[in-house]
Design a protein around this motif. Structure first.
Motif, PDB file in Angstrom:
ATOM      1  N   ALA A  33       0.751  -0.969  -0.667  1.00  0.00           N
ATOM      2  CA  ALA A  33      -0.100   0.008  -0.217  1.00  0.00           C
ATOM      3  C   ALA A  33       0.757   1.283   0.155  1.00  0.00           C
ATOM      4  CB  ALA A  33      -0.780  -0.088   1.091  1.00  0.00           C
ATOM      5  N   ASP A  34       2.186   1.044   0.407  1.00  0.00           N
ATOM      6  CA  ASP A  34       3.145   2.187   0.466  1.00  0.00           C
ATOM      7  C   ASP A  34       4.140   2.799  -0.339  1.00  0.00           C
ATOM      8  OD1 ASP A  34       4.347   0.410   1.288  1.00  0.00           O
ATOM      9  OD2 ASP A  34       4.242   0.769   3.834  1.00  0.00           O
ATOM     10  N   THR A  35       4.662   1.147  -1.248  1.00  0.00           N
ATOM     11  CA  THR A  35       4.761   1.462  -2.306  1.00  0.00           C
ATOM     12  C   THR A  35       4.111   2.745  -3.843  1.00  0.00           C
ATOM     13  OG1 THR A  35       5.247  -0.436  -2.480  1.00  0.00           O
ATOM     14  CG2 THR A  35       6.131   0.420  -4.309  1.00  0.00           C
ATOM     15  N   THR A  36       5.144   3.505  -3.965  1.00  0.00           N
ATOM     16  CA  THR A  36       5.065   4.253  -4.789  1.00  0.00           C
ATOM     17  C   THR A  36       6.188   4.476  -6.150  1.00  0.00           C
ATOM     18  OG1 THR A  36       7.060   6.103  -3.904  1.00  0.00           O
ATOM     19  CG2 THR A  36       4.599   6.313  -3.257  1.00  0.00           C
ATOM     20  N   GLY A  37       4.805   4.570  -7.644  1.00  0.00           N
ATOM     21  CA  GLY A  37       6.097   4.563  -8.743  1.00  0.00           C
ATOM     22  C   GLY A  37       5.430   3.179  -9.604  1.00  0.00           C
ATOM     23  N   ILE A  38       4.259   2.554  -8.825  1.00  0.00           N
ATOM     24  CA  ILE A  38       3.993   1.578  -9.907  1.00  0.00           C
ATOM     25  C   ILE A  38       2.768   2.217 -10.199  1.00  0.00           C
ATOM     26  CG2 ILE A  38       4.152  -0.954 -10.315  1.00  0.00           C
ATOM     27  CD1 ILE A  38       6.149  -1.039  -8.448  1.00  0.00           C
ATOM     28  N   SER A  39       2.275   2.068 -11.364  1.00  0.00           N
ATOM     29  CA  SER A  39       0.677   2.384 -11.011  1.00  0.00           C
ATOM     30  C   SER A  39       0.214   0.800 -12.075  1.00  0.00           C
ATOM     31  CB  SER A  39       0.263   3.680 -11.756  1.00  0.00           C
ATOM     32  OG  SER A  39       0.742   3.588 -12.683  1.00  0.00           O
ATOM     33  N   GLY A  40       1.357   0.441 -12.452  1.00  0.00           N
ATOM     34  CA  GLY A  40       0.411  -0.820 -13.823  1.00  0.00           C
ATOM     35  C   GLY A  40       2.035  -1.829 -14.072  1.00  0.00           C
ATOM     36  N   VAL A  41       1.277  -2.751 -15.247  1.00  0.00           N
ATOM     37  CA  VAL A  41       2.280  -3.447 -15.549  1.00  0.00           C
ATOM     38  C   VAL A  41       3.447  -3.167 -16.017  1.00  0.00           C
ATOM     39  CG1 VAL A  41       1.373  -4.165 -17.938  1.00  0.00           C
ATOM     40  CG2 VAL A  41       2.814  -5.783 -16.667  1.00  0.00           C
ATOM     41  N   GLN A  42       2.895  -1.760 -17.254  1.00  0.00           N
ATOM     42  CA  GLN A  42       4.306  -0.754 -17.540  1.00  0.00           C
ATOM     43  C   GLN A  42       5.253  -0.236 -16.312  1.00  0.00           C
ATOM     44  OE1 GLN A  42       1.315  -0.301 -17.105  1.00  0.00           O
ATOM     45  NE2 GLN A  42       1.103   2.061 -16.281  1.00  0.00           N
ATOM     46  N   ASP A  43       5.081  -0.308 -15.867  1.00  0.00           N
ATOM     47  CA  ASP A  43       6.234   0.245 -13.937  1.00  0.00           C
ATOM     48  C   ASP A  43       6.653  -0.694 -13.944  1.00  0.00           C
ATOM     49  OD1 ASP A  43       4.900   2.770 -15.281  1.00  0.00           O
ATOM     50  OD2 ASP A  43       3.589   2.811 -13.241  1.00  0.00           O
ATOM     51  N   LEU A  44       7.579  -2.150 -14.291  1.00  0.00           N
ATOM     52  CA  LEU A  44       7.742  -3.129 -13.569  1.00  0.00           C
ATOM     53  C   LEU A  44       9.047  -4.006 -14.091  1.00  0.00           C
ATOM     54  CD1 LEU A  44       4.531  -6.005 -13.400  1.00  0.00           C
ATOM     55  CD2 LEU A  44       5.686  -3.918 -11.320  1.00  0.00           C
ATOM     56  N   ASP A  45       8.795  -2.825 -15.360  1.00  0.00           N
ATOM     57  CA  ASP A  45      10.728  -2.851 -15.882  1.00  0.00           C
ATOM     58  C   ASP A  45      11.353  -2.888 -14.616  1.00  0.00           C
ATOM     59  OD1 ASP A  45      11.646  -3.917 -18.385  1.00  0.00           O
ATOM     60  OD2 ASP A  45      10.746  -1.977 -19.172  1.00  0.00           O
ATOM     61  N   GLY A  46      12.960  -3.447 -14.839  1.00  0.00           N
ATOM     62  CA  GLY A  46      13.610  -3.115 -13.460  1.00  0.00           C
ATOM     63  C   GLY A  46      13.733  -3.182 -11.943  1.00  0.00           C
ATOM     64  N   LYS A  47      11.916  -4.178 -12.344  1.00  0.00           N
ATOM     65  CA  LYS A  47      11.553  -4.403 -10.553  1.00  0.00           C
ATOM     66  C   LYS A  47      11.822  -6.075 -10.435  1.00  0.00           C
ATOM     67  CE  LYS A  47       9.846  -0.541  -9.152  1.00  0.00           C
ATOM     68  NZ  LYS A  47      10.647   0.223 -10.520  1.00  0.00           N
ATOM     69  N   THR A  48      11.092  -6.564  -9.182  1.00  0.00           N
ATOM     70  CA  THR A  48      11.561  -8.189  -8.895  1.00  0.00           C
ATOM     71  C   THR A  48      10.082  -7.747  -8.697  1.00  0.00           C
ATOM     72  OG1 THR A  48      11.624  -7.459  -6.983  1.00  0.00           O
ATOM     73  CG2 THR A  48      13.468  -8.087  -8.421  1.00  0.00           C
ATOM     74  N   VAL A  49       9.426  -9.224  -9.603  1.00  0.00           N
ATOM     75  CA  VAL A  49       7.760  -9.715  -9.582  1.00  0.00           C
ATOM     76  C   VAL A  49       7.682 -11.411  -9.324  1.00  0.00           C
ATOM     77  CG1 VAL A  49       5.581  -9.731 -11.228  1.00  0.00           C
ATOM     78  CG2 VAL A  49       7.948  -8.085 -11.038  1.00  0.00           C
ATOM     79  N   ALA A  50       7.211 -10.883  -8.201  1.00  0.00           N
ATOM     80  CA  ALA A  50       6.837 -12.567  -7.488  1.00  0.00           C
ATOM     81  C   ALA A  50       5.422 -13.215  -8.852  1.00  0.00           C
ATOM     82  CB  ALA A  50       6.358 -13.002  -6.335  1.00  0.00           C
ATOM     83  N   VAL A  93      -2.125  -3.621   1.240  1.00  0.00           N
ATOM     84  CA  VAL A  93      -1.100  -3.894   0.293  1.00  0.00           C
ATOM     85  C   VAL A  93      -2.383  -3.294  -0.948  1.00  0.00           C
ATOM     86  CG1 VAL A  93       0.270  -6.296   0.384  1.00  0.00           C
ATOM     87  CG2 VAL A  93      -2.399  -6.532   0.423  1.00  0.00           C
ATOM     88  N   LYS A  94      -2.210  -3.600  -2.292  1.00  0.00           N
ATOM     89  CA  LYS A  94      -3.187  -2.680  -2.488  1.00  0.00           C
ATOM     90  C   LYS A  94      -3.016  -3.376  -4.339  1.00  0.00           C
ATOM     91  CE  LYS A  94      -1.280   1.148  -4.082  1.00  0.00           C
ATOM     92  NZ  LYS A  94      -0.987   2.869  -3.542  1.00  0.00           N
ATOM     93  N   VAL A  95      -4.789  -3.547  -5.072  1.00  0.00           N
ATOM     94  CA  VAL A  95      -4.632  -3.751  -6.444  1.00  0.00           C
ATOM     95  C   VAL A  95      -4.201  -2.434  -7.296  1.00  0.00           C
ATOM     96  CG1 VAL A  95      -5.441  -5.042  -8.112  1.00  0.00           C
ATOM     97  CG2 VAL A  95      -5.741  -5.686  -6.450  1.00  0.00           C
ATOM     98  N   VAL A  96      -3.082  -2.232  -8.598  1.00  0.00           N
ATOM     99  CA  VAL A  96      -3.159  -1.721  -9.073  1.00  0.00           C
ATOM    100  C   VAL A  96      -2.758  -1.793 -10.516  1.00  0.00           C
ATOM    101  CG1 VAL A  96      -1.944  -0.338  -7.888  1.00  0.00           C
ATOM    102  CG2 VAL A  96      -0.583  -1.689  -8.936  1.00  0.00           C
ATOM    103  N   GLY A  97      -4.082  -0.264 -11.533  1.00  0.00           N
ATOM    104  CA  GLY A  97      -3.941  -0.902 -12.748  1.00  0.00           C
ATOM    105  C   GLY A  97      -5.264  -1.806 -13.308  1.00  0.00           C
TER     106      GLY A  97
END
Lengths: 215, 317
Positions: free
Chosen positions: B174-191, B249-253
Motif C-alpha cells: 500500500a505504501d509503494t509509489t511509482g508502480i501504477s501498472g504492469v508498464q512500470d515493472l521494468d527493472g523491478k522484481t515481481v512474484a 497491499v493494494k491492486v493497481v492498474g
C-alpha cells in the motif's frame, strides 16, 4: 523431448551451478560449525556443553522447509533481510551442522578413552589433546558419516526451490511447466542429483583410503 | 573430559528428544480445538443450492460417452485440483468442505453426470508438475485447477472450454509509489505463482522485470509484504480477494492479459472433451455458470457481470 532439452540446456546448467554453489557453501559451513559445536559438546565447560546441546536439538528437529519459510518471511519482520539465496545456504548450513556435530561427537567418542588419558598424563591441555590427539583420529572414522551429510546437503538444497531460489529443482519445474514435460524434467534433475551425490561418495572413498592409518 | 564424553550425555539426549516429541504431540492435539477460522467468504448453503439446481445430462448422452459412463457407474467424479486456491478451490479447515469457482464447476459436472444433488467429487491435489501426468495415467477424470490452456499442454491432454477468462493484474504494498501498472515493472522484481503463465507475459510487457516463482498465493503475498519483491502478479480476482482482507497491499492498474482456463481431460477418449463442452454450454446458457461466479469470485470482484468465453476460442482448446 530432445528439443525440450536442447532449448533449455543453458537454463538447466544455470540451475546445476546454483545447486553446486548452495551445496558447497552449506557443506563447508556445516563442517566448520558442526566441528565447533561438537567441541562445545565435549568441552569441560558446562554452559558451552548446554549451548551445544540446545543448538543440536533445535536445528536437528525442525523441518528444513519450516526453517526456510520462517527465515525467508519471518526474519524480515525482525529487520533481518537476507537474500533468498543466502537464506537457503544459511538454513541448510544450520541444519546440516547439527548432524555434522553429532557425527563428529560419535567420532570423538569412538577414540579410546586411554588416548585422552595419556594426553592428559603428559600434561596436554583440553585444547591440545583435542586438536593434537583426539580430533585427528576421530576425523578418520568420520569420512563415511560426512559423505552421508554431504548427500543430505545435496538433496536438501532442492528445498530451496520452495523459496524461489533458481537452483536445479526450481529450474526443472519451471521448464517442465512451460513445456508440459514435468516428468521428463524430474527424471533429468534426479539423474543430476545422483551424479553429484556419487561424486561426493567417490571423493569420500578416496579420502578414506588416503587417511587410513597403516598399522 | 572423560565425564563429558560418557554415555550419560547420550541418555540425556534421548530424554530431550522424547520431550520434544511429547511437546509437539501436545500442540497438535490443541490445534484441533482452535480451528474455528473460516477460510472462505462463500455462502455455503447458496453455493450448494446452485449445484443442486444445475443441469443433469440425459441417459443417452451419458451412454454415448464411455468416459462419462464410467464416472456415472462409480458415482463420484475424481478431480485433480487445489485445496489452497482462494476463490477458486479452497478447503475450509474447520469443515473440510471444498468451495470455489473451480471446485463448484467440478461439482456441477459431477451432478450433471451422476444426477446426485450434492455433486460428489473426490479431490486429488494436483500441482503444476503433476497435472498432465494425473490425467494421462488415469488417476483423475478431470483437472479443474486454474489450468491455463496452452498449445504445449494440449499435446498431452485435451482441454474442454475455456470456461473462464483470467486477467492478470498487479499488486503492490500500500505504501509503494511509482508502480501504477504492469508498464512500470521494468527493472523491478515481481512474484508470481509457479505454474501460472504470467511469467512469460510480464517479461513481454516489461522486459527488464525479474520474475520469481513462489509455490502458492500465501508465499507470493509473504514475499511481497516482506519486500522480497516489488510486486505480485496473478489473476485479478485473487489479488482483489487478498486486498479485501489485508490493507497493507493494494491492486493497481487494469488486467493486462487474457489467459483462458480449461478443464483438463484425457486425450484417449475423444467423447470426454465433447461431453464436457456440452456441459459447459448448458451451464453457460442455463445460468449456473454465472451464479457460481457470483457465489465465489463475484463476492470480491465488483463491476459488470462477466460473459462466458466462447468454447474452443483459446489456442489449444
Amino acid at each position: 523431448m530432445v528439443e525440450v532439452l536442447r532449448d533449455n540446456l543453458g537454463a538447466l546448467w544455470g540451475g546445476v551451478v546454483t545447486t553446486l554453489e548452495i551445496t558447497a557453501m552449506a557443506f563447508v559451513g556445516a563442517v566448520v560449525v558442526g566441528v565447533l559445536v561438537a567441541v562445545f559438546r565435549v568441552s569441560p565447560i558446562p554452559p558451552l556443553r548446554a549451548l551445544g546441546a540446545v543448538y543440536v536439538e533445535l536445528f536437528r528437529n525442525v523441518p528444513l522447509l519450516s526453517l526456510l519459510i520462517l527465515t525467508a518471511y519471518g526474519l524480515p519482520y525482525l529487520g533481518v533481510d537476507l537474500s533468498l539465496f543466502t537464506t537457503a545456504v544459511v538454513c541448510l548450513l544450520l541444519v546440516s551442522a547439527s548432524f555434522t556435530c553429532e557425527a563428529v561427537r560419535a567420532g570423538i567418542n569412538g577414540v579410546p578413552v586411554g588416548q585422552a588419558e595419556a594426553a592428559r598424563a603428559i600434561g596436554m591441555t583440553f585444547t591440545q589433546s583435542l586438536a593434537g590427539v583426539i580430533l585427528p583420529q576421530a576425523l578418520r572414522t568420520m569420512v563415511q558419516p560426512l559423505v552421508n551429510i554431504f548427500i543430505g546437503v545435496v538433496l536438501g538444497s532442492s528445498m530451496a526451490a520452495a523459496v524461489a531460489v533458481p537452483e536445479l529443482t526450481y529450474t526443472a519445474q519451471q521448464i517442465g511447466n512451460e513445456t508440459a514435460e514435468s516428468m521428463l524434467m524430474f527424471v533429468i534433475s534426479a539423474i543430476v542429483y545422483i551424479v553429484i551425490a556419487l561424486l561426493g561418495g567417490a571423493t569420500g572413498s578416496v579420502l578414506e583410503r588416503r587417511l587410513a592409518v597403516r598399522r | 573430559m572423560s565425564e563429558a564424553l560418557s554415555r550419560r550425555s547420550l541418555l540425556r539426549l534421548s530424554g530431550l528428544s522424547a520431550l520434544a516429541v511429547a511437546a509437539t504431540g501436545g500442540l497438535a492435539a490443541c490445534g484441533n480445538d482452535t480451528s474455528a477460522l473460516s477460510g472462505n467468504q462463500t455462502d455455503v448453503s447458496a453455493y450448494d443450492q446452485i449445484i443442486a439446481d444445475g443441469p443433469v445430462a440425459d441417459e443417452a448422452a451419458v451412454a454415448a460417452s464411455p468416459w462419462a459412463t464410467k464416472i456415472k457407474e462409480s458415482g463420484t467424479l475424481r478431480m485433480g485440483g487445489s485445496d489452497a486456491g482462494p476463490l477458486f478451490s479452497m478447503k475450509d479447515p474447520a469443515t473440510g468442505k471444498l468451495t470455489g469457482f473451480d471446485a463448484g464447476l467440478a461439482q456441477l459436472l459431477s451432478h450433471y453426470i451422476t444426477g446426485k444433488a450434492d455433486g460428489p467429487i473426490a479431490l486429488t491435489i494436483s500441482t503444476v508438475d503433476t497435472r498432465e501426468t494425473l490425467i494421462q495415467n488415469g488417476t483423475v477424470d478431470v483437472v479443474v485447477a486454474t489450468y491455463s490452456i496452452t498449445p504445449q499442454r494440449a499435446e498431452k491432454v485435451a482441454f474442454a472450454g475455456p470456461y473462464y477468462r483470467s486477467g492478470d493484474a498487479v499488486m503492490i504494498k500500500a505504501d509503494t509509489t511509482g508502480i501504477s501498472g504492469v508498464q512500470d515493472l521494468d527493472g523491478k522484481t515481481v512474484a508470481t505463482q509457479q505454474g501460472s503463465t504470467a511469467a512469460d507475459r510480464i517479461t513481454k510487457v516489461a522486459p527488464g522485470a525479474k520474475v520469481s516463482l513462489f509455490p502458492d498465493d500465501a508465499q507470493c503475498l509473504a514475499a511481497l509484504k516482506t519486500d522480497r519483491v516489488d510486486a505480485y502478479v496473478i489473476d485479478q480476482s485473487i489479488l482483489i480477494s487478498n486486498a479485501s482482507t489485508d490493507d497493507t497491499v493494494k491492486v493497481v492498474g487494469e488486467p493486462f492479459s487474457d489467459d483462458y482456463y480449461g478443464i483438463g481431460l484425457t486425450r484417449d477418449d475423444a467423447t470426454a472433451k465433447e461431453f464436457v463442452n456440452t456441459f459447459l454450454t448448458e451451464i453457460f446458457s442455463g445460468g449456473a455458470w454465472l451464479n457460481m461466479w457470483k457465489a465465489t469470485i463475484g463476492t470480491v470482484v465488483t463491476g459488470e457481470e462477466p460473459k462466458p468465453p466462447e468454447i474452443g476460442s483459446a489456442p489449444g482448446s
